[in-house]
Design a protein around this motif. Structure first.
Motif, PDB file in Angstrom:
ATOM      1  N   THR A  59     -25.745  76.160  -3.257  1.00 18.83           N
ATOM      2  CA  THR A  59     -26.286  75.034  -2.488  1.00 18.83           C
ATOM      3  C   THR A  59     -27.771  74.796  -2.723  1.00 18.83           C
ATOM      4  OG1 THR A  59     -26.696  76.490  -0.582  1.00 18.83           O
ATOM      5  CG2 THR A  59     -24.571  75.350  -0.673  1.00 18.83           C
ATOM      6  N   ASN A  60     -28.501  75.811  -3.155  1.00 18.16           N
ATOM      7  CA  ASN A  60     -29.948  75.641  -3.327  1.00 18.16           C
ATOM      8  C   ASN A  60     -30.472  76.713  -4.271  1.00 18.16           C
ATOM      9  OD1 ASN A  60     -32.457  74.515  -2.994  1.00 18.16           O
ATOM     10  ND2 ASN A  60     -32.883  75.501  -1.025  1.00 18.16           N
ATOM     11  N   HIS A  61     -31.532  76.377  -4.947  1.00 21.04           N
ATOM     12  CA  HIS A  61     -32.182  77.317  -5.877  1.00 21.04           C
ATOM     13  C   HIS A  61     -33.693  77.217  -5.649  1.00 21.04           C
ATOM     14  CE1 HIS A  61     -31.899  79.143 -10.208  1.00 21.04           C
ATOM     15  NE2 HIS A  61     -32.595  79.883  -9.378  1.00 21.04           N
ATOM     16  N   PRO A  62     -34.163  77.737  -4.495  1.00 26.24           N
ATOM     17  CA  PRO A  62     -35.562  77.509  -4.107  1.00 26.24           C
ATOM     18  C   PRO A  62     -36.594  78.210  -4.978  1.00 26.24           C
ATOM     19  CG  PRO A  62     -34.508  79.037  -2.593  1.00 26.24           C
ATOM     20  CD  PRO A  62     -33.434  78.531  -3.506  1.00 26.24           C
ATOM     21  N   ALA A  63     -36.212  79.228  -5.717  1.00 27.39           N
ATOM     22  CA  ALA A  63     -37.142  79.965  -6.568  1.00 27.39           C
ATOM     23  C   ALA A  63     -36.363  80.495  -7.761  1.00 27.39           C
ATOM     24  CB  ALA A  63     -37.792  81.115  -5.789  1.00 27.39           C
ATOM     25  N   LEU A 119     -34.312  83.373  -6.643  1.00 31.59           N
ATOM     26  CA  LEU A 119     -33.693  83.273  -5.326  1.00 31.59           C
ATOM     27  C   LEU A 119     -32.717  82.100  -5.305  1.00 31.59           C
ATOM     28  CD1 LEU A 119     -33.806  84.530  -2.449  1.00 31.59           C
ATOM     29  CD2 LEU A 119     -35.436  82.729  -1.853  1.00 31.59           C
ATOM     30  N   VAL A 120     -31.500  82.361  -4.794  1.00 33.36           N
ATOM     31  CA  VAL A 120     -30.496  81.298  -4.676  1.00 33.36           C
ATOM     32  C   VAL A 120     -29.895  81.337  -3.288  1.00 33.36           C
ATOM     33  CG1 VAL A 120     -29.925  81.278  -7.127  1.00 33.36           C
ATOM     34  CG2 VAL A 120     -28.664  82.791  -5.588  1.00 33.36           C
ATOM     35  N   GLU A 121     -29.356  80.196  -2.873  1.00 35.01           N
ATOM     36  CA  GLU A 121     -28.657  80.089  -1.596  1.00 35.01           C
ATOM     37  C   GLU A 121     -27.294  79.458  -1.861  1.00 35.01           C
ATOM     38  OE1 GLU A 121     -31.225  77.767   0.840  1.00 35.01           O
ATOM     39  OE2 GLU A 121     -32.686  79.381   1.115  1.00 35.01           O
ATOM     40  N   ARG A 166     -28.104  84.217   1.149  1.00 36.51           N
ATOM     41  CA  ARG A 166     -29.077  84.150   0.064  1.00 36.51           C
ATOM     42  C   ARG A 166     -28.899  85.353  -0.849  1.00 36.51           C
ATOM     43  NH1 ARG A 166     -34.895  83.440   2.650  1.00 36.51           N
ATOM     44  NH2 ARG A 166     -35.214  81.893   1.021  1.00 36.51           N
ATOM     45  N   ARG A 178     -31.072  87.487  -4.154  1.00 33.00           N
ATOM     46  CA  ARG A 178     -32.223  87.638  -5.044  1.00 33.00           C
ATOM     47  C   ARG A 178     -31.752  88.279  -6.339  1.00 33.00           C
ATOM     48  NH1 ARG A 178     -37.186  86.735  -4.040  1.00 33.00           N
ATOM     49  NH2 ARG A 178     -36.864  86.799  -1.778  1.00 33.00           N
TER      50      ARG A 178
END
Length: 406
Positions: free
Chosen positions: A258-262, A265-267, A284, A286
Motif C-alpha cells: 500500500t505504501n513505500h515511504p522510504a 520501509l514498506v507498508e 510495516r 523494514r
C-alpha cells in the motif's frame, strides 16, 4: 561411625502474585504450570484442565486482565501478576449476566468447558461493540465444547452484548492489545473491582499509537524454522529481483503493498486464513540487504484490528548457487511471534505447514516472473488447498516414520 548426609537443596521458586484479589505466596517447581498451582496449591478447582496443550480452553483464566491458557503458562513467569479465576468472578456483574444467559439458552451440558467459556465470553462482552455472531464465534473458537453444538453458547453471548448495548453500556476495553506474552502487564490490570458497568477499565494502550508503528530491531521471535527452495535462474538475477519490493509482493499470495515511504520501509497487508479465523494483517516492514553476501533481512509487524490477532516476525534470506549451473537456492530463516485468536490455531507445526504452502506458491510465481511470464497470483490463501496439503504432508511424515521402524 555415621556419615553426615548432604544438606537438602530446595530448588523450588518462591512466588508471590495476586489471585482473586488476595496476595498469595507459595513455592513451586520451576516448570510447574499456573493451572496446576491454582488447583493443587490454592484449591481453586474451578479452573479445569482438559487437553493441557492450549487447545481446548477449559483452563482459561484472566492474567493481568487478558484471557490466558493456565495449562501453558509457567507459574514462575507470573510473579507479581494479577490472576483472576472463575471463582473470582462470583460477584462480577458481567459474569453474572452471562451465567443467567447460559442457563436461559441451555448453553451448557456437562459443564466441563463452562468456566473457561465464561471467561472468554466475558472478554467478548466487554470488548465487542455489538452482538456480531461472526466475531463472537471467532472469539470463542479457542474454547471447545463437546456437548452443546455452540448454538446456545453463541445465543447467550449475543443476548448479553445486545442487552448491555441497549442499556447504553459501551465496550470497556480498547481495540488491539500490544504484542507480547499474555500477562506482560502492558498497562492494564484486571479484577472484579474494575469491571463496574459504568466505569471502563483503564487501558493505557487504547490511546497510544497503532501497534508496531516502531519496528524493534532487537526483536527475538518466539518460534523459528528454516525453509529452502530453488529456481532455475542465476543467483544474481534472483537477488536483484529481491531488491524490487513491488515485484516480490506481487509473487506472494495474499500480499498487498500500500505504501513505500522510504527505500528500506514498506507498508501493506497480508490476508491469512487458518481454521475458522480469517485475518488481514496490516503493518510495516523494514528491509535490509547486503550485496556482497547476497543476504537480507525483512523485519515486519502488523495486526488485524477486527480479529485482535497480531504478529511480529523476521525473515533472513540468503541467495546462493543451486545444484545445477545457472540455478539459485534461496535459504530462509523465519522467526515469528503470534498473538490473539489466530494464535490459538497457530501452533508451530501448523504455521510451518502454512509457510511451506506459501513458499511453494512464492517460488512458482518467482520462477514465472524471472522468466518474463508473470503468473496470476491467488488473492488469498485457499484454506481447502492448505488443509489437503497439510494432510498429505502429515501422511508422508507418518509413512516415513513407519518405514524407519519396519
Amino acid at each position: 561411625m555415621t556419615t553426615a548426609s548432604a544438606p537438602f537443596h530446595d530448588d523450588r521458586l518462591s512466588l508471590q502474585f495476586t489471585v482473586n484479589g488476595r496476595t498469595r505466596s507459595l513455592r513451586a517447581e520451576p516448570r510447574t504450570h499456573l493451572g496446576d498451582v491454582l488447583r493443587d496449591a490454592l484449591d481453586l478447582t474451578g479452573t479445569h484442565l482438559g487437553c493441557e496443550h492450549g487447545v481446548c480452553g477449559a483452563c482459561t483464566v484472566l492474567l493481568d486482565g487478558e484471557p490466558a491458557r493456565s495449562c501453558l503458562t509457567i507459574a514462575g513467569a507470573c510473579a507479581g501478576a494479577d490472576v483472576t479465576t472463575i471463582e473470582g468472578l462470583d460477584d462480577d456483574p458481567v459474569a453474572g449476566e452471562l451465567r443467567v444467559a447460559f442457563n436461559r439458552e441451555h448453553a451448557l451440558q456437562c459443564g466441563y468447558c463452562t468456566p473457561g467459556m465464561l471467561i472468554a465470553a466475558r472478554d467478548l462482552v466487554l470488548r465487542l461493540p455489538d452482538a456480531d455472531e461472526r466475531r463472537i464465534r471467532a472469539g470463542l473458537s479457542g474454547n471447545l465444547c463437546r456437548c452443546t453444538g455452540y448454538v446456545g453458547i453463541v445465543r447467550a453471548v449475543r443476548s448479553v452484548i445486545a442487552e448491555r448495548r441497549a442499556r447504553g453500556i459501551a465496550p470497556t476495553t480498547g481495540g488491539q492489545r500490544g504484542l507480547g506474552p499474555v500477562g506482560a502487564r502492558l498497562g492494564t490490570s484486571s479484577g472484579p473491582a474494575e469491571v463496574a458497568p459504568t466505569s471502563p477499565r483503564p487501558v493505557a494502550r487504547a490511546a497510544a499509537a497503532p501497534p508496531f508503528a516502531d519496528l524493534d530491531a532487537a526483536f527475538v521471535p518466539a518460534h523459528r524454522f528454516d525453509q529452502a527452495f530453488s529456481v532455475a535462474h542465476p543467483p544474481e538475477s534472483v537477488f536483484a529481483l529481491f531488491g524490487d519490493v513491488e515485484a516480490v509482493a506481487a509473487c506472494l499470495p495474499g500480499a498487498v503493498l500500500t505504501n513505500h515511504p522510504a527505500p528500506d520501509l514498506v507498508e501493506g497487508a497480508l490476508q491469512v486464513r487458518i481454521g475458522p479465523i480469517s485475518a488481514r494483517f496490516g503493518g510495516r516492514a523494514r528491509i535490509t540487504r547486503d550485496e556482497p553476501t547476497r543476504t537480507g533481512r525483512i523485519l515486519g509487524a502488523g495486526s488485524d484490528a477486527g480479529g485482535r490477532s497480531a504478529t511480529q516476525g523476521e525473515i533472513r534470506y540468503r541467495v546462493g548457487s543451486g545444484e545445477a549451473p545457472g540455478t539459485a537456492r534461496i535459504d530462509l530463516a523465519v522467526g515469528y511471534t503470534l498473538k490473539g485468536p489466530l494464535a490459538q490455531f497457530g501452533r508451530p507445526g501448523l504455521v510451518r505447514d502454512l509457510a511451506e504452502r506459501l513458499g511453494a506458491d512464492f517460488a512458482a510465481n518467482l520462477e514465472a516472473r524471472l522468466s518474463g511470464d508473470p503468473a496470476p497470483v491467488p488473492a488469498g490463501i485457499n484454506p481447502l488447498r492448505l488443509l489437503l496439503t497439510m494432510l498429505t504432508a502429515s501422511l508422508r511424515r507418518r509413512l516415513a516414520v513407519w518405514g524407519r521402524r519396519s
